[in-house]
Structure formats: C-alpha cells, structure tokens
Motif scaffolding. Structure first.
Motif, PDB file in Angstrom:
ATOM      1  N   GLY A 119       0.806  -1.208   0.000  1.00 20.25           N
ATOM      2  CA  GLY A 119       0.000   0.000   0.000  1.00 20.25           C
ATOM      3  C   GLY A 119       0.835   1.252   0.000  1.00 20.25           C
ATOM      4  N   SER A 120       0.125   2.400   0.076  1.00 20.59           N
ATOM      5  CA  SER A 120       0.771   3.706   0.186  1.00 20.59           C
ATOM      6  C   SER A 120      -0.254   4.667   0.760  1.00 20.59           C
ATOM      7  N   GLY A 121       0.216   5.853   1.130  1.00 23.71           N
ATOM      8  CA  GLY A 121      -0.690   6.850   1.677  1.00 23.71           C
ATOM      9  C   GLY A 121      -1.823   7.196   0.733  1.00 23.71           C
ATOM     10  N   ARG A 122      -1.568   7.097  -0.569  1.00 23.81           N
ATOM     11  CA  ARG A 122      -2.612   7.421  -1.555  1.00 23.81           C
ATOM     12  C   ARG A 122      -3.795   6.449  -1.483  1.00 23.81           C
ATOM     13  N   ASN A 123      -3.566   5.234  -0.979  1.00 23.09           N
ATOM     14  CA  ASN A 123      -4.656   4.251  -0.871  1.00 23.09           C
ATOM     15  C   ASN A 123      -5.755   4.709   0.082  1.00 23.09           C
ATOM     16  N   LEU A 124      -5.467   5.708   0.911  1.00 23.13           N
ATOM     17  CA  LEU A 124      -6.436   6.185   1.888  1.00 23.13           C
ATOM     18  C   LEU A 124      -7.290   7.332   1.347  1.00 23.13           C
ATOM     19  N   SER A 125      -7.166   7.638   0.049  1.00 25.97           N
ATOM     20  CA  SER A 125      -7.931   8.759  -0.516  1.00 25.97           C
ATOM     21  C   SER A 125      -9.431   8.573  -0.326  1.00 25.97           C
ATOM     22  N   VAL A 126      -9.893   7.325  -0.299  1.00 28.39           N
ATOM     23  CA  VAL A 126     -11.318   7.064  -0.072  1.00 28.39           C
ATOM     24  C   VAL A 126     -11.764   7.675   1.258  1.00 28.39           C
ATOM     25  N   PHE A 127     -10.861   7.723   2.233  1.00 23.61           N
ATOM     26  CA  PHE A 127     -11.152   8.346   3.522  1.00 23.61           C
ATOM     27  C   PHE A 127     -10.759   9.821   3.547  1.00 23.61           C
ATOM     28  N   THR A 128      -9.534  10.121   3.095  1.00 24.84           N
ATOM     29  CA  THR A 128      -9.001  11.471   3.282  1.00 24.84           C
ATOM     30  C   THR A 128      -9.712  12.512   2.425  1.00 24.84           C
ATOM     31  N   LEU A 161       3.476  -2.202  -6.737  1.00 23.54           N
ATOM     32  CA  LEU A 161       4.798  -2.150  -7.367  1.00 23.54           C
ATOM     33  C   LEU A 161       5.805  -1.378  -6.523  1.00 23.54           C
ATOM     34  N   GLN A 162       5.324  -0.456  -5.676  1.00 22.61           N
ATOM     35  CA  GLN A 162       6.220   0.378  -4.876  1.00 22.61           C
ATOM     36  C   GLN A 162       6.474  -0.180  -3.477  1.00 22.61           C
ATOM     37  N   THR A 163       5.934  -1.366  -3.168  1.00 17.44           N
ATOM     38  CA  THR A 163       6.165  -1.975  -1.856  1.00 17.44           C
ATOM     39  C   THR A 163       7.471  -2.754  -1.895  1.00 17.44           C
ATOM     40  N   SER A 164       8.394  -2.420  -1.004  1.00 17.74           N
ATOM     41  CA  SER A 164       9.739  -2.988  -1.046  1.00 17.74           C
ATOM     42  C   SER A 164       9.793  -4.384  -0.432  1.00 17.74           C
ATOM     43  N   PRO A 165      10.757  -5.213  -0.858  1.00 17.11           N
ATOM     44  CA  PRO A 165      10.957  -6.525  -0.217  1.00 17.11           C
ATOM     45  C   PRO A 165      11.225  -6.395   1.285  1.00 17.11           C
ATOM     46  N   ALA A 166      11.907  -5.328   1.700  1.00 15.45           N
ATOM     47  CA  ALA A 166      12.202  -5.136   3.125  1.00 15.45           C
ATOM     48  C   ALA A 166      10.916  -4.947   3.921  1.00 15.45           C
ATOM     49  N   ALA A 167       9.943  -4.226   3.361  1.00 16.12           N
ATOM     50  CA  ALA A 167       8.656  -4.023   4.033  1.00 16.12           C
ATOM     51  C   ALA A 167       7.909  -5.345   4.172  1.00 16.12           C
TER      52      ALA A 167
END
Length: 279
Positions: free
Chosen positions: A30-39, A186-192
């Motif tokens: 995920g990313s912060g943009r995924n919360l646009s439905v709320f924000t 695509l932007q979620t890192s292997p470390a995460a």
C-alpha cells in the motif's frame, strides 16, 4: 514488536484539509494514496495526514528493518508537524500500527478507527494456484489500462485473486484498484514485506494489552474478509473498552472500495457521537 535501533525515516506524507489532525495508516502492500477514499472526505472537516510507511510508496528504505521502526517513524512524523493530539485511522496493517501507537502514546491518540484489522490477525485465505496468479496479472494489467472494463471483470477479475479482496465486482471497486492498488503494489519494497511477515510468523498478538487503551474506537470489518477475518476483528472489538463495531455483509478486505458511501456515513456518525475523539 521487537525494538530496533534504526534511525527514524523521514516519511513522504500526503496532507489535506484544515482542522483537527487525523493520521491515516495504509495496509500492505500500500501507500498513503490508498487512503484517498477516507481522506478526500474527512479533509472537508479535518486535516488528514496519510504517510507512505517506511519501505512503501515514496518512503524508500535501505536495508532491513523491524515493524517497531514504523512506530518510531510515526512518532517522529507527529513531532515534525507539531501534532500534539490526533485520531488515527488504520486499514489492515495500518490498524495494527494504530493500536500500537495508542499503546505507545496514549496521551496523543484521541480515538481509533480500525478498518479490516485485528490485534491477533487471522486469515482463512485458500491456497493460491498458478491459474490464480495468471488471471490476477491479466486482470490487473487490463484494469490498469482500461479501468472497470466489464468484459475484463467478468472474464478475468472474478476468477482472479481479486475475488478474495472484494465480493462486489463493481466499477467503483475496480476504479480504486486501477488508480491506487496497482502502483502501491509495485512500490512496496521486499524489506517491508520481510518486516511484516517476520512479525506475523512470531505470532503477533496484542489482545491482552488492549485494555490499556482508553480512547473511543470504531472497528469495521467485511464479513467475507479472507485476509483478516471478521471474527478476528470482532475479537479485537470485544477487548477494547469503548468500542462500536460494524460488520458489512457481502464485502471483503477492500470493503471501503466496495461500499465507500456506507463506510463514510458510519464514520461520520461515529465521529459526531464521539466529539472527544476529534479534540
């Protein structure tokens, strides 16, 4: 969550609106943009902060880290924006971090909105086949190129792994998947990914500690959620003191993208009844 000595990350954060601060925490991937439905909705009345967690979105990281590092990052973010008190909304992994923040900083967290999450998360996801992965890849690519194309939804979407993330294969849900899920994945890192699965393998369970949380909380679940079951969300709600619980029929883990108006209406009602949660 084990302690870590990693230096706090300077998180990328999306800020909207004015007023009492609401911190929104996304899930995995995920990313912060995924919360646009709320924000997009909440920022009409409040100021919303939606960071990309470490290793997600534009908050790049170098090397491995522990789940506890997310908490240090978020505390640093509150300090950076001089946020003395805030309400936290967390979806999935974000909900786990929201509860952890309430335990860590009780004087700064005024309320919790917990979406598709649990303090002892359990899933019942069926085994994934090569065909599942194939259909998901095709459905995802076609949906990214032409969002909500009905032929793609009927031919590939309903046979893909999307069928475990949503129950209602609507244009609205597929629009959110196209606009927000594909890029975040695509932007979620292997470390995460490693940090999350290390914590889950260790048998993450904070139920016994939830009695320490005194702020009001709203717990929302999708009845057919296979990633974090509605039963485990209900178990969490029962361990929190001042809680309201909603379970939405015929929805799954991404239910805010399936029935956004219903979810936002329930959040508004809860906020109106709990003014202490918003300062």
């Amino acid at each position: 969550m084990s302690d870590s000595s990693t230096k706090p990350a300077n998180l990328n954060v999306y800020i909207q609106g004015q007023g009492f601060p609401i911190l929104g925490l996304h899930g995995h991937p995920g990313s912060g943009r995924n919360l646009s439905v709320f924000t997009n909705h909440l920022s009409k009345r409040y100021q919303t902060f939606a960071p990309d967690l470490r290793g997600y979105g534009k908050s790049r990281c170098h090397g491995n880290f522990a789940m506890s590092d997310h908490l240090s990052d978020l505390e640093t973010l509150l300090d950076r924006f001089e946020i003395e008190k805030c309400l936290i909304l967390g979806w999935s992994l974000g909900g786990i971090l929201a509860m952890e923040m309430a335990l860590r900083l009780p004087q700064r967290v005024t309320g919790l909105i917990l979406v598709a999450t649990a303090a002892r998360p359990r899933g019942n996801h069926p085994a994934v086949t090569w065909q599942d992965n194939l259909y998901t890849g095709v459905a995802g690519i076609l949906n990214y190129i032409q969002p909500s194309w009905q032929w793609n939804i009927d031919t590939f979407g309903k046979r893909s792994l999307f069928r475990y993330l949503i129950q209602q294969h609507t244009p609205t849900a597929y629009n959110y998947i196209a606009q927000e899920a594909a890029q975040a994945y695509l932007q979620t890192s292997p470390a995460a990914t490693r940090a999350l699965y290390t914590a889950l393998r260790a048998g993450y369970n904070r139920l016994a500690d939830l009695q320490q949380i005194n702020c009001p909380s709203l717990v929302l679940a999708g009845e057919q959620d296979r990633h974090i079951t509605a039963e485990s969300s209900l178990e969490t709600a029962r361990h929190l003191k001042n809680t309201q619980w909603h379970c939405y029929p015929n929805t799954a883990h991404l239910f805010p993208w399936e029935i956004p108006q219903q979810v936002l209406s329930d959040i508004d009602s809860w906020l109106d009844k709990h003014p202490q949660a918003i300062g």
